[in-house]
Design an enzyme around this catalytic site. Structure first.
Site, short mmCIF file in Angstrom:
data_model
loop_
_atom_site.label_atom_id
_atom_site.label_comp_id
_atom_site.label_asym_id
_atom_site.label_seq_id
_atom_site.Cartn_x
_atom_site.Cartn_y
_atom_site.Cartn_z
N LYS A 30 -0.97 -31.33 24.67
CA LYS A 30 -2.27 -30.83 24.24
C LYS A 30 -3.37 -31.79 24.66
CE LYS A 30 -1.79 -32.95 19.66
NZ LYS A 30 -1.87 -32.76 18.20
N TYR A 67 -29.05 -52.44 27.06
CA TYR A 67 -29.84 -51.84 25.98
C TYR A 67 -29.81 -52.71 24.73
CZ TYR A 67 -30.33 -47.34 28.39
OH TYR A 67 -30.66 -46.34 29.27
#
Length: 342
Positions: A33, A240
């Site tokens: 999955k 940042y």
């Protein structure tokens, strides 16, 4: 150019599958999955099928359709989410086997696809998916044509947790005396021993080199290309928020990858990348498409650095981020070039 190269070691993947398969007395189904836990469902399922896997589990019918297109008609593809409204054409046309989770799903499936294979998922205490024990007596004697009775352990990563024994007892109470094949164990349950194995084990993360399968061979290598290297002076800030300040002259490499590629912001100033045997700390914040890494200690300017590989497993990287290996794996983004080694 891609943000990086994600290399899947097919030999290690198959070795992990075979090791887990030998632990169980019955069949072994591969859980693929979430796009094969982020590695590419087509890549990993094809390799596992060639190694002998003939049963697979996915999360949704849509995933099952994609897997059927890759694997062809022979393998059994089971769907954990069961038979959702709107899934009927997908289940029918791709010949998927839904694990029905409620009386409503049982009614839907048997009404719209009579004779089509199905399994039943039982809730033995996780309270997430599955037919609840109170609803089971009314269904039990009607479902002798089910292909599988399954449940899922909530605490298999902690073998001594009392929830495991409680769920095992509940699963036995609900299913003893029924001739349908049974399945309780994923990777963690498989490692807890034969009491949890029943007729089918369903390893997932252990196939891909993750805990709790401590003996797994590493499957994933992720190499990230260097875009630019700059010398920064003492007092210079990086990235940042100016969260990192150089205290000495440093060589800072900017790499092409970021949180858009699954390298989550929690790794900021905590992760380590590798140039061969040389550790290189990630400095400053992870940005959307870029990482900044201190490569001052490298013998020569690197062209790429490994964030997953021989020196760092998925679980070690996850520990740096304060999360689990599952999240690291399944977050690996589509911009990476996927490659296989035999």
């Amino acid at each position: 150019m891609a943000t990086g190269t994600l290399t899947v070691d097919l030999g290690a993947l198959v070795a992990n599958y075979r090791t887990l398969d030998r632990l169980g007395p019955g069949a072994t189904a591969a859980v693929v999955k979430a796009d094969g836990y982020g590695l590419g469902a087509g890549l990993v399922s094809t390799g596992l099928a060639k190694a002998g896997a003939c049963q697979f589990f996915v999360a949704t019918a849509e995933e099952g359709v994609g897997l059927r297109q890759v694997l062809g008609p022979a393998p059994e593809i089971n769907v954990f989410a069961g038979h959702m409204a709107g899934d009927t054409p997908l289940i029918r046309d791709a010949h998927l086997t839904p694990m029905l989770n409620s009386p409503k799903q049982v009614q839907r499936h048997r009404h719209v696809l009579p004779g089509h294979p199905y399994g039943i998922q039982l809730d033995t205490g996780m309270h997430r998916l599955g037919v609840q024990p109170a609803d089971w007596p009314a269904l039990r004697d009607q479902l002798h044509d089910a292909t599988l009775l399954m449940s899922h352990l909530a605490c298999a990563d902690a073998p001594d947790h009392p929830q495991n024994a409680a769920q095992l007892a509940q699963f036995r109470a609900l299913t003893d005396g029924i001739q349908t094949p049974r399945s309780l164990a994923a990777t963690g349950g498989t490692l807890m021993g034969p009491d949890y194995h029943f007729d089918l084990i369903r390893p997932g993360v252990g196939l891909y080199g993750g805990l709790p399968f401590a003996g797994a061979r590493p499957v994933v290598r992720l190499s990230l290309p260097v875009i630019q290297i700059r010398c920064v002076n003492p007092g210079a800030t990086i990235g940042y928020g100016a969260t990192y300040t150089a205290t000495t002259p440093r060589q800072i490499a900017t790499l092409s990858a970021g949180y858009a590629d699954g390298l989550i912001r929690a790794l900021s100033s905590k992760a380590t990348l590798w140039d061969g045997d040389t550790p290189c700390p990630l400095v400053g914040r992870v940005s959307m498409d870029l990482l900044t890494v201190d490569v001052t200690d490298c013998d020569t300017p690197p062209e790429a650095l490994d964030i997953l590989g021989p020196h760092q497993t998925i679980d070690q990287l996850a520990e740096a981020a304060g999360t689990i290996g599952y999240e690291i794996l399944t977050s690996l983004g589509p911009r990476y070039r996927r490659a296989l080694t035999p």
